[in-house]
Enzyme design. Sequence first.
Site, short mmCIF file in Angstrom:
data_model
loop_
_atom_site.label_atom_id
_atom_site.label_comp_id
_atom_site.label_asym_id
_atom_site.label_seq_id
_atom_site.Cartn_x
_atom_site.Cartn_y
_atom_site.Cartn_z
N LYS A 39 -2.22 45.19 -13.98
CA LYS A 39 -1.64 43.83 -13.85
C LYS A 39 -0.36 43.70 -14.68
CE LYS A 39 -5.35 41.75 -15.31
NZ LYS A 39 -6.18 42.97 -15.47
N THR A 40 -0.45 44.13 -15.93
CA THR A 40 0.72 44.01 -16.79
C THR A 40 1.84 44.92 -16.25
OG1 THR A 40 -0.73 43.52 -18.65
CG2 THR A 40 1.51 44.19 -19.18
N ASP A 224 1.49 36.57 -17.79
CA ASP A 224 0.43 37.57 -18.00
C ASP A 224 -0.78 36.88 -18.63
OD1 ASP A 224 -0.86 39.99 -18.03
OD2 ASP A 224 0.40 40.93 -19.55
N GLU A 225 -1.95 37.48 -18.51
CA GLU A 225 -3.19 36.93 -19.11
C GLU A 225 -3.38 35.46 -18.72
OE1 GLU A 225 -5.23 38.86 -20.75
OE2 GLU A 225 -4.06 40.50 -21.59
N GLN A 255 -12.00 38.34 -18.12
CA GLN A 255 -11.50 38.55 -19.47
C GLN A 255 -11.09 37.24 -20.13
OE1 GLN A 255 -9.13 42.23 -20.24
NE2 GLN A 255 -9.02 42.31 -18.02
N ARG A 616 -11.09 48.60 -23.18
CA ARG A 616 -9.90 49.04 -23.95
C ARG A 616 -9.85 50.56 -24.03
NH1 ARG A 616 -7.26 45.66 -22.50
NH2 ARG A 616 -9.08 45.14 -21.30
P1 ATP Z 1 -5.79 44.46 -18.85
O1 ATP Z 1 -6.66 43.70 -17.92
O2 ATP Z 1 -6.57 45.16 -19.89
O3 ATP Z 1 -4.65 43.65 -19.38
P2 ATP Z 1 -4.00 45.56 -16.89
O4 ATP Z 1 -4.59 45.23 -15.58
O5 ATP Z 1 -2.90 44.72 -17.39
O6 ATP Z 1 -5.17 45.65 -17.97
P3 ATP Z 1 -2.25 47.74 -17.39
O7 ATP Z 1 -2.28 47.66 -18.87
O8 ATP Z 1 -1.06 47.25 -16.69
O9 ATP Z 1 -3.57 47.07 -16.81
O10 ATP Z 1 -2.52 49.21 -16.91
C1 ATP Z 1 -3.56 50.00 -17.47
C2 ATP Z 1 -3.11 51.45 -17.60
O11 ATP Z 1 -3.01 52.04 -16.33
C3 ATP Z 1 -1.75 51.57 -18.24
O12 ATP Z 1 -1.73 52.71 -19.05
C4 ATP Z 1 -0.84 51.74 -17.04
O13 ATP Z 1 0.35 52.42 -17.37
C5 ATP Z 1 -1.70 52.56 -16.11
N1 ATP Z 1 -1.37 52.37 -14.69
C6 ATP Z 1 -1.42 51.23 -13.99
N2 ATP Z 1 -1.07 51.42 -12.69
C7 ATP Z 1 -0.80 52.73 -12.56
C8 ATP Z 1 -0.37 53.56 -11.48
N3 ATP Z 1 -0.18 53.09 -10.25
N4 ATP Z 1 -0.18 54.86 -11.74
C9 ATP Z 1 -0.39 55.36 -12.98
N5 ATP Z 1 -0.79 54.65 -14.03
C10 ATP Z 1 -0.99 53.33 -13.84
MG MG Z 2 -2.68 43.54 -19.08
#
Ligand code: ATP
Ligand code: MG
Length: 760
Positions: A39-40, A224-225, A255, A616
């Site tokens: 997402k981020t 975000d969040e 979350q 995490r």
């Molecule tokens: P959270 O809910 O904990 O905030 P999130 O959904 O924001 O998580 P991110 O932090 O954006 O998730 O991504 C999690 C990990 O996966 C990061 O290390 C990110 O770089 C990696 N990632 C996300 N998408 C891809 C992708 N398509 N290819 C490779 N790595 C990815």
């Molecule tokens: Mg995130």
Amino acid sequence: MQPLADITPLVASLNPAQKEAVTAPPEHRLVLAGAGSGKTRVLVHRIAWLIAVEGVSPLSILAVTFTNKAASEMRGRIEQLINVPIRSMWVGTFHGIAHRMLRLHWKEAGLAQNFQILDADDQVRLVKRVIRSLDLSDEQWPPKMVTGWINAQKEEARRPQHLADLGDFTQRQYVRIYTAYEQACAQSGMVDFAELLLRAFELSRDVPEIQAHYRRRFRHILVDEFQDTNTLQYLWLKVLAGDQGTMFAVGDDDQSIYSWRGARVENMVRLEKDFPGTEVVRLEQNYRSTGTILKAANGLIAKNTNRLGKNLWTDSGEGEQIQLYAAFNEYDEAEFVANRMREHIEGRSRHSDLAILYRSNAQSRVLEEILIRARIPYRIYGGLRFFERQEIKDALAYLRLLHNRDDDTSFERAVNTPARGIGATSMERLREIARASSVSLWMAAKNAAAQLGRSAGNVTQFLKLIDDLQHETRDMELSKVTELVIARTGLREHYRKEKGEQAEARLENLDELISAARSFETDPAARAAAASENPDEPVLDPLTAFLTHAALESGEEQAGPGEDCVQLMTLHAAKGLEFPVVFIVGVENGLFPSMRAVDEGNLEEERRLFYVGITRARRKLYLSYAEIRRVHGVEQIGAPSMFLKEVPSECVVETRPRAGILRPGFGSREPQSSYRGGYGGYGSGGAPGAARPLPRSIAASSGGLGPGGFRLGQRVEHPKFGEGTILSFDGDGDRAQIEVKFRDAGVKRLVLGFANLRGL
Ligand code: ATP
Ligand code: MG
């Protein structure tokens, strides 16, 4: 801005669903997806896409994140992606952005140009003055509680005039205080945190030119969040977006962990209604964690009933099982963590790859102690180290004064904490007297209290309090001294009256200080460590040794900025972050879930918090609980968290590698058994037949004969604690540690060389 010619690198590393979200036309989007699904990452790429491909000016973008750190990382990542500096873009926290806006439009917002920000402590102090100015008693209207109430009103966008008089006396007084507090803030040009947001919201809503300006400007709002936005933040976003702006919100209802601070997860549903045509995008592939970790997280969160519902999968392979450690007590737990950390570091992990997460910040104390002893550099993220916390310093100031009346720093701190009507003028006068006759503040107060005018009586009472305490505590154990000091000086009451989450954390910390003192009495190793700088020195009395220990542990041990170190933080602070190796400690009922959550039946939010914690971890997750934990200086038997049973059993392997002999009613068991949901039975009321394995060193030697010729299970006598049974050994020779369950004094960990044990 020049559109980027080659957009391939921008989208090359995205999966189809992510790509769809990133490259979508400018319409409202809600990315609703589980942890680690990107997402981020999508949010960052979306901004880069808008600038580089759609040719959107960075000025037209408003990006909101949860912490300043996240904001600066986001900016850095976008700049890296598009190779263009984007200083002009507004990216920050809600508070940061509100502040920026108010600095620009102070006049329209009705503020003084040089308005100052009231931090949380200053705010409470001001509220207190206001309460007194209204001739109300701050006993009856505890300032901290009133402040909490005022902030809650502001977070719901309510001014005093919006609050109906329901014929309720309390409410009427609250509103009266709120009104007077607002006037006091206006007069002195002060703005508190909640006011920053409320003022910025009202400015954007009520001043047409400002509204028009920002609506024209912020065509793209990205958040975000989103699951943790509160009502006011949501309303503000809505006003800023108007009819033209597009919303791009990413979040995960699973979350949502800040409802206790006013966050409203319903905002996710509301967004779809308020912003017509919102497309909901779901991301289902998790890129962060191993299959095992993800399965554990999915299994756990499935127990919540209140969910929007999502799937998460990964193709990154199963990875290692989650290791669950049933620690004997909190020290054993901390040592387990330190040992595993050492292995990871030797195995080429960087320190910063490792994180310890805990439910309550009082838990950091023992972890800090063990990490310092193990010489593992650490940093507490988003918080102070234990011995640097305000309430701990307060209590220690009294202990120091008991120990040494001429300690001026402690005198300064203790004399009016809690408030005793000894004002700044009197203190200034006292300092003058002390300086003039080159004596300590204590001596000055003793000799010349009469010269202190109105405060004279209060100062004399303070001196008497310290003298009385000294007298009363003469032959007392250190932990009892600490307990008495915290109670009698009014510190406990002072923090108890504050109410609210921070006050609760402070009370927990004070309890933890009593526990620290208690383990100090019974742990000669810690005392030896405090005195170890000079082995020739006479053995310190417990209070001196304890104060030395506190001083040593609050010094320079915390790793400096930029130094590679392990990270410690609360589970709440870990939101949005990721680490290759994660330790979640204290997974016990009453701690996690917290007692309050259990009492209030609010388990779903606690479960979400555990979900956040588990997710995490990238490669390896450790969970641990202690069978015995000292709370408030008293050893309590803990049961493993009910949440552990909700984690699919095949994901977890349980280890109990260290302590133990057979306990009554427990059969024998392999040192490492595949976890079957029974958790060894101890404290959980289940599974007799589970027992702790012998420690390897002992098990290997014949007959379980340990250091000093003692045997496991042998009955022994200690000069102070009386009769007991040996539970375990650790190490060799005089420095070997020995765990004894005393009939009356409970379980103690002693250093053999100091313990004076007699075999029975
Ligand atoms: P959270 O809910 O904990 O905030 P999130 O959904 O924001 O998580 P991110 O932090 O954006 O998730 O991504 C999690 C990990 O996966 C990061 O290390 C990110 O770089 C990696 N990632 C996300 N998408 C891809 C992708 N398509 N290819 C490779 N790595 C990815
Ligand atoms: Mg995130």
